[in-house]
Design a protein around this motif. Sequence first.
Motif, PDB file in Angstrom:
ATOM      1  N   SER A  16       0.736  -1.328   0.102  1.00 41.15           N
ATOM      2  CA  SER A  16      -0.184  -0.019  -0.086  1.00 41.15           C
ATOM      3  C   SER A  16       1.088   1.194  -0.051  1.00 41.15           C
ATOM      4  O   SER A  16       0.358   2.398  -0.342  1.00 41.15           O
ATOM      5  N   GLU A  17       2.179   0.979   0.180  1.00 43.58           N
ATOM      6  CA  GLU A  17       3.162   2.271   0.422  1.00 43.58           C
ATOM      7  C   GLU A  17       3.847   2.439  -0.917  1.00 43.58           C
ATOM      8  O   GLU A  17       4.494   3.483  -1.037  1.00 43.58           O
ATOM      9  N   ARG A  18       3.582   1.713  -1.916  1.00 47.32           N
ATOM     10  CA  ARG A  18       4.426   1.904  -3.110  1.00 47.32           C
ATOM     11  C   ARG A  18       4.348   3.238  -3.886  1.00 47.32           C
ATOM     12  O   ARG A  18       5.173   3.856  -4.023  1.00 47.32           O
ATOM     13  N   ILE A  19       3.128   3.692  -4.260  1.00 51.35           N
ATOM     14  CA  ILE A  19       2.707   4.831  -4.629  1.00 51.35           C
ATOM     15  C   ILE A  19       3.009   6.125  -4.034  1.00 51.35           C
ATOM     16  O   ILE A  19       3.732   6.922  -4.300  1.00 51.35           O
ATOM     17  N   GLU A  24      -1.254   8.250 -11.124  1.00 52.99           N
ATOM     18  CA  GLU A  24      -0.310   8.595 -10.100  1.00 52.99           C
ATOM     19  C   GLU A  24       1.114   8.459 -10.129  1.00 52.99           C
ATOM     20  O   GLU A  24       1.798   9.237  -9.612  1.00 52.99           O
ATOM     21  N   VAL A  25       1.456   7.254 -10.807  1.00 53.14           N
ATOM     22  CA  VAL A  25       2.876   7.113 -11.145  1.00 53.14           C
ATOM     23  C   VAL A  25       3.282   6.961 -12.604  1.00 53.14           C
ATOM     24  O   VAL A  25       2.479   6.512 -13.278  1.00 53.14           O
ATOM     25  N   ALA A  26       4.647   6.789 -13.010  1.00 53.78           N
ATOM     26  CA  ALA A  26       5.094   6.412 -14.151  1.00 53.78           C
ATOM     27  C   ALA A  26       5.558   5.317 -14.240  1.00 53.78           C
ATOM     28  O   ALA A  26       6.203   4.982 -13.441  1.00 53.78           O
ATOM     29  N   PHE A  27       5.403   4.206 -15.393  1.00 56.84           N
ATOM     30  CA  PHE A  27       5.838   2.948 -15.359  1.00 56.84           C
ATOM     31  C   PHE A  27       7.009   3.100 -16.508  1.00 56.84           C
ATOM     32  O   PHE A  27       6.842   3.440 -17.649  1.00 56.84           O
ATOM     33  N   ALA A  76       8.191   1.266 -11.466  1.00 56.59           N
ATOM     34  CA  ALA A  76       7.508   2.444 -11.207  1.00 56.59           C
ATOM     35  C   ALA A  76       8.338   3.527 -10.916  1.00 56.59           C
ATOM     36  O   ALA A  76       9.392   3.396 -10.008  1.00 56.59           O
ATOM     37  N   MET A  77       7.935   4.821 -11.002  1.00 57.97           N
ATOM     38  CA  MET A  77       8.731   6.009 -10.824  1.00 57.97           C
ATOM     39  C   MET A  77       7.762   7.042 -10.752  1.00 57.97           C
ATOM     40  O   MET A  77       6.692   6.954 -11.062  1.00 57.97           O
ATOM     41  N   ASN A  78       8.238   8.302 -10.293  1.00 62.89           N
ATOM     42  CA  ASN A  78       7.565   9.459  -9.955  1.00 62.89           C
ATOM     43  C   ASN A  78       7.029   9.876 -11.185  1.00 62.89           C
ATOM     44  O   ASN A  78       7.795   9.748 -12.242  1.00 62.89           O
ATOM     45  N   ILE A  79       5.881  10.313 -11.287  1.00 63.40           N
ATOM     46  CA  ILE A  79       5.201  10.482 -12.561  1.00 63.40           C
ATOM     47  C   ILE A  79       6.070  11.869 -13.457  1.00 63.40           C
ATOM     48  O   ILE A  79       5.702  11.983 -14.458  1.00 63.40           O
ATOM     49  N   ASP A  80       6.750  12.541 -12.633  1.00 62.46           N
ATOM     50  CA  ASP A  80       7.222  13.770 -13.320  1.00 62.46           C
ATOM     51  C   ASP A  80       8.810  13.351 -13.856  1.00 62.46           C
ATOM     52  O   ASP A  80       9.318  14.117 -14.492  1.00 62.46           O
ATOM     53  N   ASP A  81       9.430  12.050 -13.528  1.00 62.16           N
ATOM     54  CA  ASP A  81      10.712  11.760 -13.695  1.00 62.16           C
ATOM     55  C   ASP A  81      10.717  11.177 -15.083  1.00 62.16           C
ATOM     56  O   ASP A  81      11.226   9.884 -15.211  1.00 62.16           O
TER      57      ASP A  81
END
Length: 319
Positions: free
Chosen positions: A134-137, A161-164, A269-274
């Motif tokens: 539950s803490e991944r995002i 929510e995140v980038a892949f 998965a990575m931060n959506i802005d990265d």
Amino acid sequence: MRGWGGVAGTAAAVALTAALLPGLAGDGLQDRTADDRAAAGGAVAAQPAKAGQEECESPEASLRPSASASGDGVERIVDRGYLIAGIDQNSYQWGYRNPLTGKLEGFDIDLARAIAGEILGDESKVVFRSIPTSERIPALQEKRVDVVVRTMTINCERIQEVAFSTEYFTGDQQVLAPADSDVTGFDESLDGKRVCTADGSTGQGALEEGSYGAEVMLVPNQLDCLVRLQLGEADAVVTDNALAAGQAAQDPSMKLFGTLGSAEPYGVAMNIDDEDLVRRVNKLLEDYRKDGRWKAAYEKWLADAMPGIDAPPAPTYKD
């Protein structure tokens, strides 16, 4: 360690140790415990879907690879001098702590090291942070980790929510239960059964869509479900077949039953802005597929429990 999972008594003891003692001795730079919030495994309130989610048709399509992409994501890692990777330390064959050496091992661990090698030129320059499902995002959004390499399914909800990265493995949902159970799969045999799954997982989503009368039990980490099953506190587990196969290898008294027949693509998965980091990770994955590292990792960690996979999934890119 191949064959180690064949001893049920040892496997049960290891499962209990991994679930109940997640803070075993670390590997120096190779392993640091997560912060209090992640260690507590607290659930995070679901965020509403963003506009455009209903148009999502190919969530697995990612940015095209680049060996030279640079920006805030890559520079953050380079300036720090090491990659912070969110991983699981309780999933046998994927990301787990070897009980004989205390080292983190598995398919996802090898991939995380390879990402560090791509960005920093040294696979040892990675800090592993064990984070619950539950803490991944939240961990990515708050930049507590740079990447999550943790059998994480790419889907339409999560890409808001995140980038892949591109897909590096394909899973499906499966039921795990004692071999002598009357459970037969995703059907009426789950009616009245206590079925365990990880909070925030695609298994939870599958049970919400069709529980078949099951009493759903949510836990922070998927291995907690195997422990509940071994202690008689749950009747069955629903999880990705990749994780279920590992749990069945840990404890041969368990058996796999049925699948949903719905492919679940795993991505980093990575931060959506990265976006720069996504392109660099996709470059690593492009090479990882071609130069034999993916196949070698599969043969080492997964072939015994999940035989018959000849090649990695082909990448899908955005236009």
